[in-house]
Design a protein around this motif. Structure first.
Motif, short mmCIF file in Angstrom:
data_model
loop_
_atom_site.label_atom_id
_atom_site.label_comp_id
_atom_site.label_asym_id
_atom_site.label_seq_id
_atom_site.Cartn_x
_atom_site.Cartn_y
_atom_site.Cartn_z
N ARG A 462 0.83 -1.20 0.00
CA ARG A 462 0.00 0.00 0.00
C ARG A 462 0.87 1.24 0.00
O ARG A 462 0.53 2.26 -0.64
CB ARG A 462 -0.90 -0.03 1.23
N GLY A 463 2.02 1.16 0.67
CA GLY A 463 2.93 2.30 0.70
C GLY A 463 3.48 2.65 -0.67
O GLY A 463 3.69 3.82 -0.98
N GLU A 464 3.70 1.64 -1.49
CA GLU A 464 4.19 1.90 -2.84
C GLU A 464 3.13 2.60 -3.68
O GLU A 464 3.43 3.50 -4.47
CB GLU A 464 4.63 0.60 -3.51
N TRP A 465 1.87 2.19 -3.53
CA TRP A 465 0.80 2.89 -4.25
C TRP A 465 0.71 4.34 -3.79
O TRP A 465 0.50 5.24 -4.60
CB TRP A 465 -0.54 2.19 -4.01
N LEU A 466 0.88 4.57 -2.50
CA LEU A 466 0.84 5.94 -1.97
C LEU A 466 1.98 6.78 -2.55
O LEU A 466 1.79 7.93 -2.94
CB LEU A 466 0.92 5.91 -0.44
N ARG A 467 3.17 6.18 -2.64
CA ARG A 467 4.31 6.90 -3.21
C ARG A 467 4.05 7.26 -4.67
O ARG A 467 4.31 8.39 -5.11
CB ARG A 467 5.58 6.05 -3.09
N LEU A 468 3.52 6.32 -5.44
CA LEU A 468 3.23 6.59 -6.84
C LEU A 468 2.17 7.69 -6.98
O LEU A 468 2.24 8.54 -7.87
CB LEU A 468 2.75 5.31 -7.54
N TYR A 469 1.17 7.67 -6.09
CA TYR A 469 0.13 8.69 -6.12
C TYR A 469 0.72 10.08 -5.89
O TYR A 469 0.40 11.05 -6.61
CB TYR A 469 -0.92 8.39 -5.06
N VAL A 470 1.64 10.18 -4.93
CA VAL A 470 2.28 11.47 -4.64
C VAL A 470 3.10 11.93 -5.84
O VAL A 470 3.09 13.11 -6.21
CB VAL A 470 3.15 11.34 -3.37
N GLU A 471 3.81 10.98 -6.49
CA GLU A 471 4.63 11.35 -7.64
C GLU A 471 3.76 11.78 -8.82
O GLU A 471 4.11 12.71 -9.55
CB GLU A 471 5.53 10.18 -8.04
N VAL A 472 2.63 11.11 -9.03
CA VAL A 472 1.74 11.51 -10.12
C VAL A 472 1.17 12.89 -9.85
O VAL A 472 1.08 13.73 -10.76
CB VAL A 472 0.62 10.46 -10.31
N ALA A 473 0.78 13.14 -8.61
CA ALA A 473 0.26 14.47 -8.26
C ALA A 473 1.32 15.54 -8.48
O ALA A 473 1.01 16.64 -9.00
CB ALA A 473 -0.22 14.46 -6.81
N ALA A 474 2.58 15.23 -8.11
CA ALA A 474 3.66 16.20 -8.33
C ALA A 474 3.88 16.43 -9.82
O ALA A 474 4.17 17.56 -10.25
CB ALA A 474 4.94 15.69 -7.67
N VAL A 529 -7.36 10.18 -11.81
CA VAL A 529 -6.17 9.67 -11.12
C VAL A 529 -6.50 9.31 -9.68
O VAL A 529 -6.13 8.23 -9.19
CB VAL A 529 -5.04 10.71 -11.18
N THR A 530 -7.20 10.18 -8.97
CA THR A 530 -7.51 9.92 -7.56
C THR A 530 -8.42 8.72 -7.41
O THR A 530 -8.25 7.90 -6.49
CB THR A 530 -8.16 11.16 -6.93
N ARG A 531 -9.38 8.57 -8.31
CA ARG A 531 -10.29 7.42 -8.23
C ARG A 531 -9.51 6.11 -8.41
O ARG A 531 -9.75 5.14 -7.70
CB ARG A 531 -11.38 7.54 -9.30
N PHE A 532 -8.55 6.09 -9.34
CA PHE A 532 -7.77 4.87 -9.56
C PHE A 532 -6.95 4.51 -8.32
O PHE A 532 -6.97 3.37 -7.85
CB PHE A 532 -6.84 5.05 -10.76
N PHE A 533 -6.23 5.47 -7.77
CA PHE A 533 -5.40 5.18 -6.61
C PHE A 533 -6.24 4.86 -5.38
O PHE A 533 -5.82 4.08 -4.52
CB PHE A 533 -4.46 6.35 -6.33
N ALA A 534 -7.42 5.46 -5.29
CA ALA A 534 -8.30 5.13 -4.17
C ALA A 534 -8.72 3.67 -4.21
O ALA A 534 -8.79 2.99 -3.18
CB ALA A 534 -9.52 6.04 -4.17
N ARG A 535 -8.99 3.16 -5.41
CA ARG A 535 -9.34 1.74 -5.54
C ARG A 535 -8.16 0.85 -5.20
O ARG A 535 -8.32 -0.22 -4.58
CB ARG A 535 -9.80 1.44 -6.96
N GLY A 540 -8.07 7.87 1.14
CA GLY A 540 -8.71 9.06 0.61
C GLY A 540 -10.07 8.77 0.01
O GLY A 540 -10.57 7.66 0.00
N SER A 541 -10.69 9.79 -0.51
CA SER A 541 -11.99 9.67 -1.17
C SER A 541 -11.79 9.71 -2.66
O SER A 541 -10.72 9.97 -3.18
CB SER A 541 -12.92 10.81 -0.73
N THR A 542 -12.83 9.49 -3.39
CA THR A 542 -12.75 9.53 -4.85
C THR A 542 -13.04 10.92 -5.39
O THR A 542 -13.07 11.11 -6.59
CB THR A 542 -13.74 8.53 -5.46
N ALA A 543 -13.27 11.85 -4.52
CA ALA A 543 -13.53 13.22 -4.98
C ALA A 543 -12.24 13.88 -5.39
O ALA A 543 -11.16 13.57 -4.90
CB ALA A 543 -14.19 14.03 -3.86
N ALA A 544 -12.32 14.84 -6.31
CA ALA A 544 -11.12 15.51 -6.79
C ALA A 544 -10.60 16.47 -5.73
O ALA A 544 -11.37 17.06 -4.99
CB ALA A 544 -11.44 16.29 -8.06
#
Length: 544
Positions: A462-474, A529-535, A540-544
């Motif tokens: 789960r931590g790796e998904w979180l890291r990827l989410y942060v990098e995509v947001a950046a 992007v947020t909806r994918f990582f939330a799944r 987090g939520s699926t809201a933008a």
């Protein structure tokens, strides 16, 4: 045939395969299209006798009488007694215990490694024993569960006919047992006989317990058996039928005792001389495999030679596109183009090898060639991505010429990639653009291992998904604030994971922040992007 002579010939065949055939198989990936590569066990294994038949027809008794020795797993009775596929290896030395199927298929000195394909249901019913027979050495017999009229492969838990077909291929002699009281060819008997197609030359039929039937009745039994076999085995001649009573008890008084004795001697002589048949079979199999591998390699070589000049999916590589590729090659961008690694509704991506351009291209060794399709239907409603941009002040082509539309779209991707590279955003670096053909960096460690889409990436934690989410947001922040762009269609399908980091692809529809629809597209990208990582990571939520 002496055991030393047999061992020398099999060692020669094994060496010939390793030196001549195996390199061709490895270069052409023959094992991926046919059967796996041969092992030492396929060459140096003993001659094999494969026994089949209905239950209580005397298969196990025949083995006991032939070897004149008891062994682990040996049991005889009028009911079905053999529940397993039992491999009996006759070798010098003391008798050994039972080797279970999971361990037997891992022995490289035995030809059973491919049996693992039939699953745990079969391996739990597969066993191997080693015995010291006073009559034979270097011989292998395979005793099998009796065929039952009301039993199917689904009920057994494994593919009985598939196993029979595989073992028949490995065997040098196949003995199918009948007796005078079980002549009906039920569905499973017919299925097993059908599984032996192509191996009729090794098939022999044993009519056992013949002395328990009168001579008149035996003639009728033999005629019925031949009639039934003729309806299943479609060959000009039926297999040889050995008639007798194959156990260690004297024959009952019978007028055909001489026939029984003669057939017993003939069968015994065929078994004794099985070493010659085994050598012939292994040589034939090796020649057949070499011919198949050679033909496979020639076909692949022809396809590789024709790949740059062949039309591919959706007519992407038409004559005009091929001419553009040849111009890029002449300008030392790459030496040749290999097959497709990605197909999409707008473009196909190919791998180009032999990059000889800039120092960056030479270091990459492989590059990508993106060829945009010329279908006008694909590019409908694309004006919304260019209207309002100062880079396309003259507007997006709305004429009936699809090539002009495609060229503009390819130019837009090239410009966006170059702009993103200048701002330090992770994207494939663009090298050159000619009409609707874009040459850029290839993301992947090897031709056969392109970087996976985020959709197909398998994060360990789960931590790796979180890291990827942060990098995509950046990365999205870089696009908006530094490059002044909004992707416009960002999702798990337009992000690649290369060496642990996300890379943005398919930026042809990316728009300038000055576009009136920029904020609406940015919001849609954030939601996707947020909806994918939330799944994936359940944070987090699926809201933008």
């Amino acid at each position: 045939m002496g055991s030393e002579y047999y061992a020398n010939i099999t060692a020669t065949l094994s060496d010939l395969y390793k030196r001549k055939a195996k390199p061709i198989e490895e270069d052409s990936a023959f094992a991926e299209f046919a059967t796996p590569a041969l092992t030492e066990g396929d060459f140096k294994g003993n001659p094999i006798i494969f026994l089949l038949g209905q239950y209580s027809t005397g298969k196990t008794t025949f083995v006991k009488n032939l070897l004149n020795v008891d062994y682990a797993g040996f049991r005889i009775g009028p009911e079905p007694t053999t529940e397993n596929f039992l491999v009996i290896n006759c070798e010098h030395g003391a008798n050994k215990g039972v080797t279970l199927g999971q361990a037997a298929v891992l022995d490289p000195a035995k030809p059973w490694n491919q049996l693992a394909q039939f699953g745990e249901g079969f391996l739990s019913r597969f066993q191997m024993v080693t015995v010291a027979s006073p009559h034979f050495r270097n011989l292998t017999l395979i005793d099998t569960p009796g065929i039952l009229s009301n039993m199917s492969s689904a009920q057994r838990g494994y593919d009985y006919e598939g196993v029979a077909r595989y073992l028949a291929q490995k065997a040098d002699l196949i003995l199918f047992f009948f007796d005078g009281f079980k002549l009906d060819l039920n569905a499973e008997v017919c299925a097993c006989l059908n599984a032996l197609k192509r191996f009729e030359g090794k098939l022999r039929v044993v009519l056992n317990k013949a002395d328990a039937v009168s001579s008149v009745q035996l003639v009728k039994v033999l005629a019925t058996l031949m009639w039934n076999l003729g309806k299943v085995i479609h060959t000009p001649e039926l297999p040889k039928i050995y008639v007798g009573s194959f156990w260690n008890v004297p024959y009952k008084p019978h007028p055909l005792v001489e026939l029984f004795s003669t057939d017993s001697c003939l069968l015994y002589h065929e078994i004794v001389s099985l070493g010659n048949a085994s050598i012939t079979r292994k040589l034939d199999d090796l020649v057949r495999r070499f011919n198949a591998a050679h033909a496979h390699a020639l076909v692949l070589a022809h396809i590789r030679m024709q790949t740059p000049t062949r039309a591919t999916l959706d007519g992407v590589l038409d004559p005009r596109t091929l001419a553009i590729l040849q111009r890029l090659q002449s300008r030392a961008q790459f030496t040749h183009v290999n097959s497709v690694v990605s197909t999409g509704k707008e473009a196909n991506v190919y791998v180009a090898a032999g990059c000889v351009g800039s120092a960056e291209q030479r270091a990459a060794r492989l590059s990508a060639v993106k060829v945009f399709k010329t279908s006008i239907l694909t590019f409908r409603n694309r004006a919304q991505y260019v209207e309002g941009e100062r880079r396309f002040r003259q507007g997006f082509a709305k004429c009936a010429n699809p090539r002009r539309m495609v060229n503009q779209w390819a130019e837009k991707e090239f410009r966006n990639l170059r702009r993103l590279v200048d701002e330090g955003v992770r994207v494939p670096a663009p090298f050159a653009l000619k009409s609707h053909v874009l040459h850029m960096a290839f993301l992947g460690e090897d031709f056969h291992a392109p970087a996976p889409r985020l959709k197909n990436f398998a994060a360990a934690t789960r931590g790796e998904w979180l890291r990827l989410y942060v990098e995509v947001a950046a990365t999205m922040r870089q696009l908006f604030q530094r490059a002044k762009l909004v992707h416009g269609d960002l999702s798990e399908y337009n992000l690649l994971v290369f060496r642990g980091h996300p890379y943005v692809i398919d930026v042809s529809q990316s728009i300038d922040t000055a576009n009136p629809r920029a904020l609406a597209f940015l919001e849609r990208d954030c939601v996707n992007v947020t909806r994918f990582f939330a799944r994936k990571s359940e944070f987090g939520s699926t809201a933008a």
